[in-house]
Write an enzyme that holds these catalytic residues in place. Structure first.
Site, PDB file in Angstrom:
ATOM      1  N   SER A  58      -3.309  10.076  -9.703  1.00  0.00           N
ATOM      2  CA  SER A  58      -1.921  10.506  -9.540  1.00  0.00           C
ATOM      3  C   SER A  58      -0.898   9.437  -9.923  1.00  0.00           C
ATOM      4  O   SER A  58       0.289   9.735  -9.994  1.00  0.00           O
ATOM      5  CB  SER A  58      -1.671  10.933  -8.084  1.00  0.00           C
ATOM      6  OG  SER A  58      -1.901   9.844  -7.208  1.00  0.00           O
ATOM      7  N   HIS A  59      -1.321   8.191 -10.151  1.00  0.00           N
ATOM      8  CA  HIS A  59      -0.331   7.147 -10.429  1.00  0.00           C
ATOM      9  C   HIS A  59      -0.676   6.247 -11.613  1.00  0.00           C
ATOM     10  O   HIS A  59      -0.168   5.138 -11.721  1.00  0.00           O
ATOM     11  CB  HIS A  59      -0.059   6.318  -9.161  1.00  0.00           C
ATOM     12  CG  HIS A  59       0.732   7.098  -8.165  1.00  0.00           C
ATOM     13  ND1 HIS A  59       0.148   7.995  -7.309  1.00  0.00           N
ATOM     14  CD2 HIS A  59       2.061   7.161  -7.931  1.00  0.00           C
ATOM     15  CE1 HIS A  59       1.081   8.574  -6.574  1.00  0.00           C
ATOM     16  NE2 HIS A  59       2.254   8.099  -6.928  1.00  0.00           N
ATOM     17  N   ASP A 199      -0.557  14.214  -6.141  1.00  0.00           N
ATOM     18  CA  ASP A 199      -1.797  14.986  -5.991  1.00  0.00           C
ATOM     19  C   ASP A 199      -1.513  16.471  -5.809  1.00  0.00           C
ATOM     20  O   ASP A 199      -2.349  17.311  -6.160  1.00  0.00           O
ATOM     21  CB  ASP A 199      -2.622  14.438  -4.824  1.00  0.00           C
ATOM     22  CG  ASP A 199      -3.397  13.194  -5.231  1.00  0.00           C
ATOM     23  OD1 ASP A 199      -3.867  13.144  -6.382  1.00  0.00           O
ATOM     24  OD2 ASP A 199      -3.525  12.271  -4.408  1.00  0.00           O
TER      25      ASP A 199
HETATM   26  P1  NDP Z   1      -5.744   8.214  -0.571  1.00  0.00           P
HETATM   27  O1  NDP Z   1      -5.667   9.226   0.521  1.00  0.00           O
HETATM   28  O2  NDP Z   1      -6.530   8.537  -1.777  1.00  0.00           O
HETATM   29  O3  NDP Z   1      -6.336   6.854   0.017  1.00  0.00           O
HETATM   30  C1  NDP Z   1      -5.701   6.196   1.073  1.00  0.00           C
HETATM   31  C2  NDP Z   1      -6.484   4.957   1.469  1.00  0.00           C
HETATM   32  O4  NDP Z   1      -7.647   5.365   2.198  1.00  0.00           O
HETATM   33  C3  NDP Z   1      -6.976   4.142   0.292  1.00  0.00           C
HETATM   34  O5  NDP Z   1      -6.881   2.802   0.612  1.00  0.00           O
HETATM   35  C4  NDP Z   1      -8.431   4.618   0.141  1.00  0.00           C
HETATM   36  O6  NDP Z   1      -9.289   3.659  -0.447  1.00  0.00           O
HETATM   37  C5  NDP Z   1      -8.819   4.832   1.575  1.00  0.00           C
HETATM   38  N1  NDP Z   1      -9.873   5.808   1.721  1.00  0.00           N
HETATM   39  C6  NDP Z   1      -9.964   7.019   1.127  1.00  0.00           C
HETATM   40  N2  NDP Z   1     -11.090   7.656   1.540  1.00  0.00           N
HETATM   41  C7  NDP Z   1     -11.715   6.831   2.418  1.00  0.00           C
HETATM   42  C8  NDP Z   1     -12.903   6.905   3.180  1.00  0.00           C
HETATM   43  N3  NDP Z   1     -13.677   7.974   3.139  1.00  0.00           N
HETATM   44  N4  NDP Z   1     -13.238   5.842   3.947  1.00  0.00           N
HETATM   45  C9  NDP Z   1     -12.451   4.746   3.998  1.00  0.00           C
HETATM   46  N5  NDP Z   1     -11.308   4.609   3.304  1.00  0.00           N
HETATM   47  C10 NDP Z   1     -10.938   5.640   2.529  1.00  0.00           C
HETATM   48  O7  NDP Z   1      -4.273   7.754  -1.003  1.00  0.00           O
HETATM   49  P2  NDP Z   1      -2.935   8.603  -0.966  1.00  0.00           P
HETATM   50  O8  NDP Z   1      -3.232   9.914  -1.585  1.00  0.00           O
HETATM   51  O9  NDP Z   1      -2.360   8.575   0.374  1.00  0.00           O
HETATM   52  O10 NDP Z   1      -2.011   7.750  -1.959  1.00  0.00           O
HETATM   53  C11 NDP Z   1      -2.328   7.741  -3.335  1.00  0.00           C
HETATM   54  C12 NDP Z   1      -1.444   6.789  -4.073  1.00  0.00           C
HETATM   55  O11 NDP Z   1      -0.128   7.331  -4.180  1.00  0.00           O
HETATM   56  C13 NDP Z   1      -1.262   5.410  -3.451  1.00  0.00           C
HETATM   57  O12 NDP Z   1      -1.586   4.438  -4.416  1.00  0.00           O
HETATM   58  C14 NDP Z   1       0.208   5.331  -3.095  1.00  0.00           C
HETATM   59  O13 NDP Z   1       0.776   4.040  -3.208  1.00  0.00           O
HETATM   60  C15 NDP Z   1       0.794   6.265  -4.121  1.00  0.00           C
HETATM   61  N6  NDP Z   1       2.112   6.759  -3.681  1.00  0.00           N
HETATM   62  C16 NDP Z   1       3.208   6.184  -4.217  1.00  0.00           C
HETATM   63  C17 NDP Z   1       4.464   6.590  -3.812  1.00  0.00           C
HETATM   64  C18 NDP Z   1       5.697   5.927  -4.318  1.00  0.00           C
HETATM   65  O14 NDP Z   1       6.783   6.267  -3.853  1.00  0.00           O
HETATM   66  N7  NDP Z   1       5.604   4.999  -5.242  1.00  0.00           N
HETATM   67  C19 NDP Z   1       4.628   7.659  -2.817  1.00  0.00           C
HETATM   68  C20 NDP Z   1       3.389   8.158  -2.295  1.00  0.00           C
HETATM   69  C21 NDP Z   1       2.169   7.722  -2.732  1.00  0.00           C
HETATM   70  P3  NDP Z   1      -9.681   3.743  -2.016  1.00  0.00           P
HETATM   71  O15 NDP Z   1      -8.517   3.179  -2.702  1.00  0.00           O
HETATM   72  O16 NDP Z   1     -10.907   2.927  -2.151  1.00  0.00           O
HETATM   73  O17 NDP Z   1      -9.915   5.188  -2.328  1.00  0.00           O
HETATM   74  O1  PYC Z   2       2.927  10.775  -5.284  1.00  0.00           O
HETATM   75  O2  PYC Z   2       4.215  11.082  -3.544  1.00  0.00           O
HETATM   76  C1  PYC Z   2       3.997  10.617  -4.667  1.00  0.00           C
HETATM   77  C2  PYC Z   2       5.051   9.789  -5.303  1.00  0.00           C
HETATM   78  C3  PYC Z   2       6.370   9.779  -5.032  1.00  0.00           C
HETATM   79  C4  PYC Z   2       6.949   8.846  -5.871  1.00  0.00           C
HETATM   80  C5  PYC Z   2       5.965   8.322  -6.634  1.00  0.00           C
HETATM   81  N1  PYC Z   2       4.803   8.896  -6.251  1.00  0.00           N
END
Ligand code: NDP
Ligand code: PYC
Length: 349
Positions: A58-59, A199
């Protein structure tokens, strides 16, 4: 959503692999051709290529159309030069000038490190910035310098606070990184919404449904349809009121403290195509050598071993490190179609 949570991607014939340096150079060409300075292009290209390397569906390159439509809309300044302010012994601030957060962090990183080492702790408060990327890339390098790091970014109003009836918070991720003896830094990076907005877009494109409890439709009714969430609906925080409280904290740290916009503060309706949230970011860097917990890195390794002993085989960050190891060996996995459109966007015929 497309990736099993515990396994690296296994690209099929719709994917190819490309050396990291080539992907980064290609992305830099794309950014510069679409309205950024060479310096901004380099910062964004590196960030995006590293996220793709680590398997961020997603990023990584998925975000390129959003970056480019935002640049075309005039919502963000692709030529902004960040202004670094040495505010106090433990405090660095940056006005990103309505530009991207990554060049602002690049401009302030060495001062943040110097202050964290001198004082034991330092803050970096970035405002007037756009963060459209994965957050772990902002903290992991600090852990590699021996520091414990936390980062907070708020985004755009698309998450209903616990018990609420309209979207207010952003998806507001929190990232953490800590050094670990004899292993890669411990890193986690998670949206405080039930699912990242990116996502939801991927699920909608693939025609997948979402688990219950992730979002509501435009009438506030629970839905598992990602398209209904995107079409006037909203997301919910993860973990009910607990995730909602963390999201509130991110608004306060990333926006109120830095001087950036809250996720609900800005109106981009006059900029069709704008996708990047105009908000703020806070980083906290702590030097564990100043703490009473000597050999912090060994303590964190001991904790990992204890977690393994308790049955937690998979640590946060493991999947990304596994993806990285594969990419280092074989090249970065990119969709064949995506790569073709990146080449077209770069002007390569
Ligand atoms: P995920 O739910 O995929 O993962 C969250 C964390 O949990 C990660 O560190 C992941 O490790 C860990 N994890 C996942 N599954 C397990 C498991 N079974 N056991 C242990 N640890 C686990 O991430 P999100 O969907 O919440 O976020 C995705 C990305 O979106 C992030 O990089 C976030 O920074 C980005 N984002 C950016 C935004 C922005 O404004 N710039 C806004 C929102 C999100 P692993 O990495 O190894 O999978
Ligand atoms: O995936 O939620 C998201 C997000 C917001 C801004 C950048 N990524």
């Amino acid at each position: 959503m497309n990736t099993p949570p515990n396994a690296p991607n296994t690209p099929d014939s719709s994917h190819t692999r490309i050396p990291l340096a080539q992907l980064e150079a290609l992305l830099a060409q794309v950014f510069e051709r679409h309205g950024t300075s060479a310096q901004v292009a380099a910062a964004l290209a590196q960030n995006c290529a590293l996220a793709q390397r680590d398997g961020a569906d997603s990023h990584g390159v998925f975000r390129i159309p959003g970056y480019l439509s935002t640049l075309a809309s005039g919502w963000v300044n692709g030529h902004a030069v960040p202004q670094v302010e040495d505010v106090a012994p433990g405090y660095v601030a940056v006005d990103a000038g309505n530009g991207f957060a990554q060049p602002a962090l690049d401009a302030a990183r060495s001062l943040l490190l110097e202050k964290a080492r001198r004082n034991g702790i330092a803050l970096l408060a970035i405002r007037n910035s756009h963060h459209f990327a994965a957050l772990w890339l902002d903290v992991e390098p600090l852990a590699r310098e021996g520091l414990v790091a936390l980062a907070f970014v708020n985004s755009m109003a698309c998450v209903v606070p616990s018990g609420g009836h309209r979207a207010l918070f952003g998806t507001n991720p929190i990232a953490f990184a800590a050094p670990r003896a004899g292993g890669e830094p411990l890193v986690f990076d998670l949206a405080t919404s039930a699912i990242a907005h990116g996502d939801v877009q991927i699920a909608a494109r693939a025609g997948h449904t979402l688990p219950e409890g992730y979002g509501v439709d435009r009438h506030g009714q629970p839905t598992c349809d990602p398209a209904a969430i995107l079409d006037g609906g909203a997301l919910l925080p993860f973990g009910g009121y607990k995730g909602s409280a963390l999201s509130m904290m991110v608004e306060l740290l990333a926006a109120a403290l830095t001087g950036g916009n809250f996720s609900f503060d800005f109106d981009w309706s006059q900029h069709p195509g704008a996708k990047t949230p105009w908000t703020g970011e806070l980083l906290i860097a702590i030097d564990p050598a100043k703490g009473a917990g000597h050999n912090f890195a060994q303590r964190s390794e001991a904790l990992v071993q204890a977690m393994r002993g308790a049955g937690q085989a998979r640590q946060p960050g493991d999947r990304r490190y596994a993806e990285r190891a594969l990419a280092d060996q074989l090249g970065v996995a990119v969709g064949v179609q995506e790569l073709a459109s990146l080449r077209a966007l770069a002007g390569i015929v």
